[in-house]
Scaffold this motif. Structure first.
Motif, PDB file in Angstrom:
ATOM      1  N   LYS A  25       0.687  -1.018  -0.212  1.00 12.40           N
ATOM      2  CA  LYS A  25      -0.050   0.184   0.050  1.00 12.40           C
ATOM      3  C   LYS A  25       0.932   1.334  -0.106  1.00 12.40           C
ATOM      4  CE  LYS A  25      -2.103  -1.547   3.623  1.00 12.40           C
ATOM      5  NZ  LYS A  25      -1.447  -2.882   3.673  1.00 12.40           N
ATOM      6  N   SER A  26       2.053   1.287   0.133  1.00  7.21           N
ATOM      7  CA  SER A  26       2.885   2.483   0.355  1.00  7.21           C
ATOM      8  C   SER A  26       4.442   1.948   0.011  1.00  7.21           C
ATOM      9  CB  SER A  26       2.958   2.897   1.880  1.00  7.21           C
ATOM     10  OG  SER A  26       3.412   1.890   2.712  1.00  7.21           O
ATOM     11  N   LEU A  27       5.285   3.164  -0.202  1.00  8.70           N
ATOM     12  CA  LEU A  27       6.447   2.989  -0.418  1.00  8.70           C
ATOM     13  C   LEU A  27       7.160   2.254   0.574  1.00  8.70           C
ATOM     14  CD1 LEU A  27       8.623   3.412  -2.449  1.00  8.70           C
ATOM     15  CD2 LEU A  27       9.009   5.831  -1.492  1.00  8.70           C
ATOM     16  N   GLU A  28       6.679   2.281   1.759  1.00  7.59           N
ATOM     17  CA  GLU A  28       7.608   1.769   3.083  1.00  7.59           C
ATOM     18  C   GLU A  28       7.301   0.219   3.101  1.00  7.59           C
ATOM     19  OE1 GLU A  28       7.177   5.909   3.408  1.00  7.59           O
ATOM     20  OE2 GLU A  28       5.413   4.608   3.309  1.00  7.59           O
ATOM     21  N   GLU A  29       6.231  -0.178   2.606  1.00 12.68           N
ATOM     22  CA  GLU A  29       5.973  -1.582   2.218  1.00 12.68           C
ATOM     23  C   GLU A  29       6.513  -2.208   0.861  1.00 12.68           C
ATOM     24  OE1 GLU A  29       1.653  -1.982   2.373  1.00 12.68           O
ATOM     25  OE2 GLU A  29       1.470  -1.325   4.500  1.00 12.68           O
ATOM     26  N   TRP A  30       6.844  -1.487   0.085  1.00  8.04           N
ATOM     27  CA  TRP A  30       7.277  -1.873  -1.153  1.00  8.04           C
ATOM     28  C   TRP A  30       8.852  -2.191  -1.090  1.00  8.04           C
ATOM     29  CZ3 TRP A  30      11.084  -0.608  -4.810  1.00  8.04           C
ATOM     30  CH2 TRP A  30      11.080  -1.371  -6.077  1.00  8.04           C
ATOM     31  N   TYR A  63      -7.467   0.943  -0.777  1.00  8.99           N
ATOM     32  CA  TYR A  63      -6.346   0.634   0.339  1.00  8.99           C
ATOM     33  C   TYR A  63      -5.226   1.655   0.032  1.00  8.99           C
ATOM     34  CZ  TYR A  63      -8.680  -3.860   1.049  1.00  8.99           C
ATOM     35  OH  TYR A  63      -9.539  -4.758   1.078  1.00  8.99           O
ATOM     36  N   TYR A  64      -5.080   2.263  -1.055  1.00  5.85           N
ATOM     37  CA  TYR A  64      -3.935   3.177  -1.526  1.00  5.85           C
ATOM     38  C   TYR A  64      -4.664   3.894  -2.747  1.00  5.85           C
ATOM     39  CZ  TYR A  64      -2.462  -0.638  -4.440  1.00  5.85           C
ATOM     40  OH  TYR A  64      -2.375  -1.792  -5.478  1.00  5.85           O
ATOM     41  N   ASP A  65      -3.760   4.949  -3.057  1.00  2.24           N
ATOM     42  CA  ASP A  65      -4.447   5.799  -4.414  1.00  2.24           C
ATOM     43  C   ASP A  65      -3.247   5.664  -5.300  1.00  2.24           C
ATOM     44  OD1 ASP A  65      -2.474   7.586  -3.372  1.00  2.24           O
ATOM     45  OD2 ASP A  65      -3.766   8.920  -2.698  1.00  2.24           O
ATOM     46  N   VAL A  66      -3.609   6.490  -6.539  1.00  2.00           N
ATOM     47  CA  VAL A  66      -2.556   6.263  -7.610  1.00  2.00           C
ATOM     48  C   VAL A  66      -1.391   6.916  -7.408  1.00  2.00           C
ATOM     49  CG1 VAL A  66      -2.538   7.016 -10.125  1.00  2.00           C
ATOM     50  CG2 VAL A  66      -4.614   6.066  -9.478  1.00  2.00           C
ATOM     51  N   GLU A  70       2.548   5.588  -7.982  1.00  2.00           N
ATOM     52  CA  GLU A  70       3.293   6.067  -8.746  1.00  2.00           C
ATOM     53  C   GLU A  70       4.515   6.480  -7.762  1.00  2.00           C
ATOM     54  OE1 GLU A  70       1.041   9.681 -10.054  1.00  2.00           O
ATOM     55  OE2 GLU A  70       0.332   8.494 -11.674  1.00  2.00           O
ATOM     56  N   ASN A  71       4.570   6.607  -6.505  1.00  3.96           N
ATOM     57  CA  ASN A  71       5.748   6.793  -5.556  1.00  3.96           C
ATOM     58  C   ASN A  71       6.488   5.422  -5.576  1.00  3.96           C
ATOM     59  OD1 ASN A  71       5.202   9.315  -4.942  1.00  3.96           O
ATOM     60  ND2 ASN A  71       3.991   8.566  -2.898  1.00  3.96           N
ATOM     61  N   MET A  72       5.733   4.175  -5.598  1.00  2.27           N
ATOM     62  CA  MET A  72       6.300   2.875  -5.625  1.00  2.27           C
ATOM     63  C   MET A  72       6.880   2.782  -6.954  1.00  2.27           C
ATOM     64  SD  MET A  72       3.854   0.358  -3.817  1.00  2.27           S
ATOM     65  CE  MET A  72       2.191   1.347  -3.521  1.00  2.27           C
ATOM     66  N   HIS A  73       6.585   3.048  -8.203  1.00  2.00           N
ATOM     67  CA  HIS A  73       6.876   2.898  -9.186  1.00  2.00           C
ATOM     68  C   HIS A  73       8.208   3.805  -9.695  1.00  2.00           C
ATOM     69  CE1 HIS A  73       3.252   0.705 -10.859  1.00  2.00           C
ATOM     70  NE2 HIS A  73       3.997   0.138 -10.121  1.00  2.00           N
ATOM     71  N   ASP A  74       8.053   5.007  -9.239  1.00  2.00           N
ATOM     72  CA  ASP A  74       9.035   6.182  -9.436  1.00  2.00           C
ATOM     73  C   ASP A  74      10.460   5.450  -8.656  1.00  2.00           C
ATOM     74  OD1 ASP A  74       7.546   7.877 -10.604  1.00  2.00           O
ATOM     75  OD2 ASP A  74       7.182   9.229  -9.004  1.00  2.00           O
ATOM     76  N   GLU A  75      10.067   4.887  -7.481  1.00  2.00           N
ATOM     77  CA  GLU A  75      11.379   4.513  -6.556  1.00  2.00           C
ATOM     78  C   GLU A  75      11.860   3.222  -7.462  1.00  2.00           C
ATOM     79  OE1 GLU A  75      14.157   3.670  -3.286  1.00  2.00           O
ATOM     80  OE2 GLU A  75      13.134   5.603  -4.581  1.00  2.00           O
TER      81      GLU A  75
END
Length: 183
Positions: A25-30, A63-66, A70-75
């Motif tokens: 759901k978030s960059l922290e979980e990715w 659970y999360y938004d676009v 996008e933060n996960m995909h940017d990372e």
């Protein structure tokens, strides 16, 4: 110019990064699996085009938004670039399983998006790497060669056995990359 015979399409959760039954759901979980960023970079450096096709029903479920996606995909893109590689395109389906869309795997809509974005006539001859049967089915519908990795849901998928007759099976993305680059 892209070549379908030098294209590897990856599922995301369970192939590139750890998966969760509770969604990423978030960059922290990715959290990428050890070696996957390097594997993608090595493919790029060897002349392969890498794309990603990922179901992200957590968006439709709220659970999360676009922006979080996008933060996960940017990372992901940043890490791969820092390792000397490139991801040509990331296609995602934000819909739920009951939304009736054409993009949610096992339907081939995400792969069709990749085909169009990369301006390819066909995906026949490319590789589709996933950890679930629906990943492989989407790829096979577009003429891709199916690869199952045992990370994520891969071991459960392998244990079921159904629909895997044509699949190449590897422990993880690194093992597949090692094999492919040795061919």
């Amino acid at each position: 110019m892209y070549d379908a015979n030098k294209l590897v399409i990856l599922d995301r959760d369970g192939v590139i990064n750890h998966d969760s039954d509770y969604y990423i759901k978030s960059l922290e979980e990715w959290l990428p699996y050890i070696g996957t960023i390097d594997a993608i970079a090595r493919l790029s450096q060897a002349g392969w085009t890498v794309a990603v096709a990922t179901n992200q029903s957590g968006i439709s479920r709220g659970y999360y938004d676009v922006a979080a996606l996008e933060n996960m995909h940017d990372e992901l893109n940043r890490l791969v670039a820092d390792a000397g590689g490139n991801i040509a395109h990331i296609a995602y389906c934000p819909h739920g399983p009951d939304d009736g869309c054409d993009c949610r795997k096992p339907r081939p809509g995400l792969l069709e998006e990749i085909r169009q974005t990369l301006k390819l006539n066909t995906l026949a001859g490319s590789w589709m790497v996933g950890d679930s049967l629906r990943d492989l089915q989407a790829g096979e519908a577009m003429g891709c060669r199916p690869v199952l990795v045992r990370t994520g849901k891969g071991r459960r998928t392998e244990a079921k056995g159904s629909g895997l007759a044509q699949a190449f099976i590897f422990d993880d993305l690194t093992a597949f990359t090692d094999w492919l680059l040795s061919q």
